[in-house]
Design an enzyme around this catalytic site. Structure first.
Site, short mmCIF file in Angstrom:
data_model
loop_
_atom_site.label_atom_id
_atom_site.label_comp_id
_atom_site.label_asym_id
_atom_site.label_seq_id
_atom_site.Cartn_x
_atom_site.Cartn_y
_atom_site.Cartn_z
N CYS A 287 59.15 16.79 37.36
CA CYS A 287 60.40 16.25 36.83
C CYS A 287 60.69 16.88 35.48
O CYS A 287 59.90 17.66 34.95
CB CYS A 287 60.34 14.72 36.70
SG CYS A 287 59.27 14.15 35.36
N CYS B 230 58.20 16.94 32.58
CA CYS B 230 57.13 17.94 32.57
C CYS B 230 57.53 19.16 31.73
O CYS B 230 56.66 19.85 31.20
CB CYS B 230 56.82 18.39 33.99
SG CYS B 230 56.35 17.06 35.11
N ASP C 271 86.97 46.84 19.69
CA ASP C 271 86.92 48.17 19.09
C ASP C 271 87.87 49.06 19.89
O ASP C 271 88.10 48.83 21.08
CB ASP C 271 85.48 48.70 19.16
CG ASP C 271 85.40 50.14 18.71
OD1 ASP C 271 85.81 50.43 17.57
OD2 ASP C 271 84.92 50.98 19.51
N ASP D 285 81.21 49.62 21.79
CA ASP D 285 80.25 50.46 22.52
C ASP D 285 79.53 51.46 21.65
O ASP D 285 78.72 52.24 22.14
CB ASP D 285 80.96 51.21 23.66
CG ASP D 285 81.86 52.33 23.14
OD1 ASP D 285 82.32 52.23 21.98
OD2 ASP D 285 82.07 53.31 23.87
N ASP E 195 79.32 49.77 15.88
CA ASP E 195 79.77 48.43 16.27
C ASP E 195 78.63 47.42 16.23
O ASP E 195 78.87 46.21 16.31
CB ASP E 195 80.35 48.45 17.69
CG ASP E 195 81.59 49.32 17.81
OD1 ASP E 195 82.38 49.33 16.85
OD2 ASP E 195 81.74 50.01 18.83
#
Length: 751
Positions: free
Chosen positions: A18, A21, A431, A630, A634
């Site tokens: 359960c 735990c 960007d 990318d 950045d």
């Protein structure tokens, strides 16, 4: 000096029954010296542990808490765990059948009034026999509840097993007492509850079996990803070809792929060409044409042609392996809303035991006759109905389904917090280069100042850019070579981030970059300003070129929009998000690109070091900000944002700084990620609401709060059925995420 190595291990944890735990195992792991983070996934029964700590220490810590564990380090271990899960499911079904075979006739006979009265000698003999048979069935079908409860008791813990063992054990003991010594209890209390005990065990086993099967469906995304990789590869060795196990491949090996075969590992095509279906990795539905020099990714499906490629990344280094690892890591993580549920669950079982004790005392002291019978029924019902399984499953089962579904669309979510925060975004900052635009600029215009020719400006600019790795530099070099110009080498090259570059070309000091860069060097660009503004207004980036302190001209470069950028940005705005363009480019150029893309707010001419400051400023205004980029420059902004969204076509450092990676590199992935996040969080809230309401209403009903007004009590067997159904309902609701489709994709075709 000793070097500390932080390792990440994934463990299969057995014995958890359960949500209570989860806290016990996590606390045990976090208390082990060297552990930095530990997250337990109750739905998957696994733990993800990071830190400089030996494996035996982790396993010993888990065993000390009353559970057991084994490392999931390779495909063989995963297969063994899956086989164990299947065997557990089959065992639960057998347990259900055995318990049901006794429970059904007892219940039918009880309801029909066919069973003898316990006070008679014949009745006493029947009920003693029934009790012994019930005990045998309880040991066979429910023995794991009692051994689990005892194990937790020895470690000073309590969990679902404790509740079930106490409830059914008390029912059997009371019933056996009545059967052996009927005169010891009042005549009204002379009733056996053997059928209740065995029915509850049957229902709970059935619920656990159905839950186990449904959990397997929620984690099917991992199995589909693992199924993408073939078992063998066709190795090319000179004039010979042979099939080898994929585990034996080494970087540099030549591999042939035929039509209809899956690509085994990552590499570059050496010869041949084909179309390749990468949809299961990127979400891109259209096959991609591949030829010599192009990269191919393991797991993609070769469609039409045949080709030979050279293996570059094998084993755990492949893109597919990283995707699987990323999905597993995310599925084992917890969003903030999940940690709240875990905290509640960690104190839930002890609280239920207290409520059950108070219920027993109240009925024994103030209840009607037969007090002992009422006390047993209500206490048993409280213990059974209060199991917090649904509470423990509410969050992780939805995270598993949501993260797995995201992977199908080429969206890799690093952790549960990123999944939760993505749905809360109010602003998305994009960007420009490589994110909104293709990132593959081309030279469009050359303007020469007085005293210079176009070719001369071009040669000076191209010569200087031989020392640069900037995308605009590559565009200038490609265009110069296309004109057949001889490109001289550069000496004393120096790149100035955010401004431009300088160096010596053909013995002349050459500068190239933005207007601010030439202004800083006190070079007059007045006569070129009008042309620069005209070019920028048309969406072209003007690169000023100067030689020996004099403005020589402009090389204009254009980076076109990605074909789907405008449509994706329109989707973001439909989702209620503010969209901001962030770039170091000229303001006029940024405005032109923004106009084409449908973006109203821009921040242009922003230096890389200041991009994160723009994000922080938006956050200070109360915005929840997602940043998509990318490039290396950045990374700080991605880290500063509430959710960083890295395009998988970008650099590794950008991807490492982001919470979400878009494998395909399309802005549609941002809209898909946000829509999926909102669906997943809505699903989690539904699960948590259902679990909390179930226990909030169920426990008082089980304790008998309605009895004084209505004379009604909740049957313990109904409580067992309700408990099993609550878990099954949560898992089934989470599995609805497997059918998620982005809002504007009728038919569910992935991008």
């Amino acid at each position: 000096m000793a070097v500390s190595h932080t390792l990440s291990r994934r463990l299969a944890v057995t014995g958890m029954s359960c949500a209570g735990c989860v806290a016990a195992v996590e606390n045990a792991l976090r208390s082990a010296p060297g552990v930095t983070t530990a997250n337990v996934n109750f739905a998957e029964r696994t733990a993800q542990v990071s830190g400089d700590v030996p494996l035996p220490t982790l396993i010993q810590a888990i065993r000390a808490a009353g559970y057991d564990a084994a490392e999931l380090k390779d495909a063989a271990a995963e297969a063994e765990r899956d086989a164990a899960e299947h065997a557990h499911y089959q065992r639960l079904i057998r347990n259900t059948i055995a318990a049901g075979a006794l429970a059904a006739p007892l219940m039918i006979a009880e309801m029909a009034g066919w069973l003898p009265v316990v006070a008679t000698s014949a009745g006493q003999a029947f009920w003693i026999s029934a009790g012994l048979v019930t005990l045998a069935v309880m040991i066979y079908s429910g023995g794991h509840f009692f051994t689990g409860a005892w194990r937790q008791f020895r470690h000073h813990n309590a969990n679902m097993d404790t509740l079930i063992a106490l409830g059914t054990g008390a029912a059997w003991c009371y019933s056996m007492l009545v059967a052996l010594f009927p005169a010891s209890v009042p005549s009204l209390a002379q009733h056996a509850y053997f059928e209740a005990a065995v029915t509850i065990i049957a229902l709970i086993n059935l619920g656990a079996a159905l839950e186990s099967r449904a959990r397997g469906k929620a984690s099917a995304a991992i199995q589909r990803l693992l199924g993408l990789q073939p078992k063998t590869a066709r190795l090319v060795e000179g004039d010979q070809e042979r099939d080898v196990r994929i585990e034996t491949l080494q970087p540099g090996a030549l591999i042939r792929v035929r039509p209809g075969e899956k690509i085994p590992v990552d590499g570059d095509i050496v010869s041949g060409q084909s179309t390749v279906d990468e949809s299961m990795l990127t979400g891109e539905p259209l096959p991609v044409v591949k030829q010599a020099g192009d990269p191919v990714t393991g797991g993609a499906l070769n469609k039409t042609g045949t080709f030979v490629f050279r293996a570059i990344r094998v084993g755990e280094d492949t893109v597919l392996a990283h995707i699987v690892a990323s999905v597993r890591q995310a599925q084992n993580s917890k969003p903030p809303i999940g940690r709240l549920a875990d905290r509640v669950a960690s104190v839930f079982v002890p609280s239920v035991l207290i409520v059950a004790m108070l219920t027993a005392l109240a009925w024994f002291n103030f209840g009607p006759e037969p007090r002992a019978g009422y006390m047993l029924v209500t206490t048993l019902t409280v213990l059974i109905i209060a199991c917090p399984c649904a509470l423990g499953l509410a969050t992780p089962i939805s995270i598993m389904a949501g993260v797995g579904k995201a992977a199908e669309y080429g969206i890799l979510i690093r952790d549960g917090e990123a999944l939760q925060r993505a749905g809360q975004l109010t602003t998305v900052v994009l960007d420009k280069t490589g994110t909104v635009t293709t990132g593959r600029p081309t030279v469009t215009t050359i303007i020469a100042a007085a005293g210079f020719s176009e070719d001369e400006v071009f040669v000076l600019a191209a010569g200087l850019e031989t020392g640069s790795e900037h995308p605009l530099a590559q565009a200038i070099l490609d265009a110069a070579r296309g004109r057949g110009l001889a490109i001289p080498a550069v000496e004393q090259f120096e790149a100035i981030a955010g401004h431009g570059a300088r160096g010596a070309v053909n013995g002349r000091t050459v500068l190239a970059g933005n207007r601010q860069w030439l202004d800083m060097q006190r070079i007059d660009t007045t006569l070129l300003q009008a042309e620069a503004e005209r070019l920028a207004a048309a969406g072209q980036t003007p690169i000023f070129v100067a030689a020996d302190g004099q403005a020589a001209g402009i090389v204009a470069v254009a980076d076109p929009l990605k074909p789907d950028s405008a449509a994706a940005i329109a989707r973001l705005r439909q989702l209620g998000l503010n969209v901001v363009l962030l770039t170091g480019d000229h303001t006029a150029t940024a405005r032109a690109i923004a106009a084409q893309a449908g973006i109203e707010r821009i921040h242009a001419e922003v230096l890389p070091v200041h991009k994160a400051s723009v994000i922080a400023e938006l956050q200070s205004q109360g915005e929840v900000v997602g940043m998509a980029g990318d490039g290396i420059n950045d990374a700080p902004a991605l880290a500063q944002a509430d959710v960083g969204l890295a395009l998988g076509t970008g650099t590794d450092i950008a991807i490492e700084s982001a919470g979400i990676t878009l494998v395909r590199g399309s802005l549609h992935g941002i809209a898909d990620a946000i829509a999926l996040s909102r669906a997943a969080m809505r699903n989690i809230r539904q699960n948590l609401f259902g679990a909390f309401i179930y226990n909030t209403l169920g426990i008082p009903l089980a304790a008998g709060v309605l009895y004084p007004a209505t004379g009604l009590l909740l049957n313990p067997m109904l409580a067992g059925a309700a408990m099993a159904l609550s878990s099954l309902t949560v898992v089934s609701n989470a599995n609805r995420l497997r059918g998620f489709r982005p809002p504007d994709l009728p038919g569910g075709n992935p991008r």
